[in-house]
Every structure is written in C-alpha cells, then in structure tokens.
Design a protein around this motif. Structure first.
Motif, short mmCIF file in Angstrom:
data_model
loop_
_atom_site.label_atom_id
_atom_site.label_comp_id
_atom_site.label_asym_id
_atom_site.label_seq_id
_atom_site.Cartn_x
_atom_site.Cartn_y
_atom_site.Cartn_z
N CYS A 223 -15.78 -17.07 12.38
CA CYS A 223 -16.60 -15.51 12.64
C CYS A 223 -15.92 -15.26 13.85
O CYS A 223 -14.90 -15.66 14.58
CB CYS A 223 -18.02 -15.84 12.85
SG CYS A 223 -18.74 -16.79 14.35
N ASN A 224 -16.22 -14.09 14.35
CA ASN A 224 -15.85 -13.44 15.53
C ASN A 224 -16.17 -14.30 16.81
O ASN A 224 -17.66 -14.81 16.81
CB ASN A 224 -16.27 -12.25 15.85
CG ASN A 224 -15.75 -11.01 14.84
OD1 ASN A 224 -14.62 -11.02 14.32
ND2 ASN A 224 -16.58 -9.96 14.56
N GLN A 227 -19.19 -13.49 18.70
CA GLN A 227 -20.74 -13.72 17.87
C GLN A 227 -21.11 -15.25 18.16
O GLN A 227 -22.56 -15.50 18.37
CB GLN A 227 -20.38 -13.85 16.42
CG GLN A 227 -20.27 -12.44 15.98
CD GLN A 227 -20.21 -12.31 14.49
OE1 GLN A 227 -19.12 -12.91 13.68
NE2 GLN A 227 -20.92 -11.62 13.71
N ASP A 230 -22.13 -15.40 21.66
CA ASP A 230 -23.54 -14.58 21.86
C ASP A 230 -24.45 -15.65 21.59
O ASP A 230 -25.89 -15.38 22.00
CB ASP A 230 -23.56 -13.43 21.03
CG ASP A 230 -24.78 -12.58 21.28
OD1 ASP A 230 -24.94 -12.13 22.33
OD2 ASP A 230 -25.63 -12.48 20.02
N PRO A 288 -21.35 -8.85 20.63
CA PRO A 288 -21.28 -8.10 19.46
C PRO A 288 -22.34 -7.05 19.51
O PRO A 288 -23.44 -6.89 20.11
CB PRO A 288 -21.90 -9.20 18.29
CG PRO A 288 -22.38 -10.27 18.97
CD PRO A 288 -21.85 -10.43 20.45
N LYS A 289 -22.23 -6.05 18.58
CA LYS A 289 -22.81 -4.94 18.16
C LYS A 289 -24.18 -5.26 17.61
O LYS A 289 -24.29 -6.39 16.86
CB LYS A 289 -22.43 -3.44 17.50
CG LYS A 289 -21.06 -3.07 18.05
CD LYS A 289 -21.42 -2.41 19.31
CE LYS A 289 -20.11 -2.07 19.98
NZ LYS A 289 -20.11 -1.50 21.33
N HIS A 291 -25.61 -4.77 14.95
CA HIS A 291 -25.71 -5.20 13.41
C HIS A 291 -24.89 -6.34 13.13
O HIS A 291 -24.61 -6.81 12.09
CB HIS A 291 -25.17 -3.86 12.69
CG HIS A 291 -23.94 -3.43 12.87
ND1 HIS A 291 -23.39 -2.69 14.04
CD2 HIS A 291 -22.78 -3.56 12.32
CE1 HIS A 291 -22.14 -2.40 14.06
NE2 HIS A 291 -21.69 -2.80 12.95
N LYS A 292 -23.87 -6.85 14.21
CA LYS A 292 -22.89 -7.63 14.00
C LYS A 292 -23.54 -9.04 14.46
O LYS A 292 -23.14 -10.35 14.43
CB LYS A 292 -21.87 -7.52 14.51
CG LYS A 292 -20.95 -6.39 13.88
CD LYS A 292 -20.30 -6.84 12.79
CE LYS A 292 -19.00 -6.06 12.35
NZ LYS A 292 -18.50 -6.50 11.04
N ARG A 293 -24.97 -8.94 15.21
CA ARG A 293 -25.26 -10.13 16.12
C ARG A 293 -25.87 -10.94 15.05
O ARG A 293 -26.66 -10.76 14.10
CB ARG A 293 -26.06 -9.51 17.13
CG ARG A 293 -26.66 -10.42 18.13
CD ARG A 293 -27.63 -10.28 19.08
NE ARG A 293 -27.69 -10.59 20.46
CZ ARG A 293 -28.43 -10.68 21.42
NH1 ARG A 293 -29.51 -10.06 21.16
NH2 ARG A 293 -28.26 -11.23 22.34
#
Length: 300
Positions: A223-224, A227, A230, A288-289, A291-293
């Motif tokens: 993934c990123n 992420q 986080d 992450p934003k 919605h991406k968290r």
C-alpha cells in the motif's frame, strides 16, 4: 455618486487629503467631501471606476504613500471591492475589478518584501562571507536556520540552494577572513548526510541486537507507505488502553522499527527522514487523507 455601493468596510486610516495639499486631481480624495467612513468608501469606489485603466497601478501607489500601514489599507480596499462586486457589473467593469485585484496582490507582495528587508537586521560585517548586488551570504546565519530545521532532507535542500545561489551570483565582496561560503555549505551537507547514515546503521544494529539472534527478512509494503506509517501513528498517538498508548515507546525507536522491518513495494529501503516527517504530529498533510486512511479503531 453614480454607482451606489452595497455596503462599507471600516478603514482605520483614510487617504483623503485637504484640497490645498492636492497635487493630483485625478487620484486624490478630498477631506472636504468626506464626512465619515461611508462617504470615504463611496469616494474610493468612484475613483476605482473612473481613474483611467492604465493609471490604476499609479493610483494604488499614490494612496499607499499617504498612510502608515499601506498593507492594511490594501486589504480593506480589496474587501470593499469584493463585497461590492455588483458595482462592476458591465463587461468593462468586470475587467477593471480583476485589474484592481491583480494590482492589490502585486502591491501587497512588494510591500511585504520591503517590510521584511527593513525588519530583518543584517549581521555585522565580520560574519558576512560575501555580498552581491541583491543579497549577502552569511554562513553563521545560514547555520542557525539549518539548526532550527528538524528534517534532514529539508536541511540538505536549503543548504544546496544556498550553495548554488552563491556559485551563480555575481559577487562584489568576499570576506578574506572567513572560509568560502560554498565550501562551508558543502561541508555542512556532508556532515548531515554522514550523521544520517550513522543513525540508520545504529538503528539497524540495535534492531539486530533486539531480535535475539533470530534471522528475518524485511516485509514489503504494497500500500502507500504513509498508510502504513499512519497505522503506527494511530497506535502511538490516538488509541489508548487504560490511558496508555497501544504502542508505547520513543518515537525514534518506532521510526527504527518501521525502517528496519519494511521496504516499499519495489523492495527499496525506506528513508528514516521521510518516515520521521510522516509520523510527526504537525505534518498532517504527509499522512493519508481521511478516505485513504486505514482506520485501526474500527478493527479493534
């Protein structure tokens, strides 16, 4: 007033002057015609609508010369225009309004730059390595700025820019008693990079010592990266058990765990500086934003 305004803005300073002091009939607003703030706002809008288009930059410069805080006056004038955009309703008026906004923004930047130059005290000559027409180069000052930065990458980027600026400048003065500015910047870059490498190596060694001799291979993050970082941030900063964070420990140790346990999706090593930036509480833009968290709280 041919163009009645919708509402007014309270000006702490007005640029109206007595008629006998006027030297520019086209630009000046007369005190004799102003009985209060409302009349001043109306007169100002009237001038913005009637001053020749090509002379609008001169108009703003002229009025900025009358007051102690021209930036505040520009901000108020911009606000006055924005709440009375209906006055500039025809096609030529729309262009004039946009022109005023552009001039105000440009003039504000010019004044802010001048304000900074006046407020920024130049260091004594014995600390200045060199000077050119547009600026001076003082490594003592540069080093102080670098020491205030927390991120290794930010430090190196700043020093590299300073080095290039110096090497590309047309130098008028060089202080023979101080080392070459470019060389000092490069030495500082080398030192920062060396410390960064040592920090990474020590972290790896500490990780190996804590593994009780068990061999392991790093896990790949598909993934990123932010992420995954986080997730550690949530466990360390946001989620608690009996008042204690789920993962409790020194932030540098957490960074070391991430760097020494994972690679990116291509199998490349993670940067300790990048991870340190992502996990810093103030760097919300690096995580992450919403919605991406990956919301760990929902999984517990």
């Amino acid at each position: 007033m041919n163009n009645p305004i919708k509402t007014t803005v309270q000006f702490s300073e007005q640029t109206a002057i007595p008629k006998e002091q006027s030297e520019n009939v086209l630009f000046d607003i007369y005190i004799e015609d102003i009985s209060g703030n409302t009349e001043y706002c109306k007169a100002l809008i009237e001038k913005l609508l009637t001053v020749p288009y090509a002379k609008l930059p001169e108009f703003f410069t002229h009025h900025c010369n009358f007051i102690s805080d021209p930036i505040k006056w520009l901000n108020k004038t911009e606000r006055l225009i924005s709440i009375n955009e209906g006055v500039f309703c025809n096609s030529s008026g729309q262009g004039r309004m946009i022109k005023c906004y552009t001039i105000i923004e440009s003039k504000r930047k010019e004044l802010e730059l001048l304000r900074y130059r006046h407020s920024h005290q130049k260091p004594p000559m014995q600390y200045i390595n060199a000077e050119c027409e547009v600026r001076y180069f003082c490594f003592k000052e540069t080093k102080s700025k670098v020491d205030e930065m927390e991120d290794y990458t930010e430090k190196i980027m700043y020093l590299t820019k300073e080095k290039f600026d110096y090497e590309q400048a047309s130098i008028d003065f060089i202080n023979p008693k101080l080392p070459d500015y470019s060389m000092q910047c490069q030495k500082e870059i080398d030192q920062i990079q060396h410390i960064s490498r040592l920090t990474s190596e020590f972290s790896k060694e500490q990780m190996r010592q804590n593994c009780n001799g068990m061999p392991f291979n790093k896990l790949k993050i598909n993934c990123n990266i932010n992420q995954m970082v986080d997730i550690f941030y949530q466990l360390h900063r946001e989620l608690f058990v009996e008042g204690k964070p789920i993962i409790d420990g020194n932030i540098n140790d957490i960074i070391a765990v991430i760097v020494n346990s994972f690679t990116d999706k291509d199998g490349k090593e993670l940067s300790p500086d990048s991870i340190a930036t992502m996990i810093k509480p103030s760097k919300t833009d690096k995580r992450p934003k919403p919605h991406k968290r990956i919301d760990i709280d929902k999984m517990l």
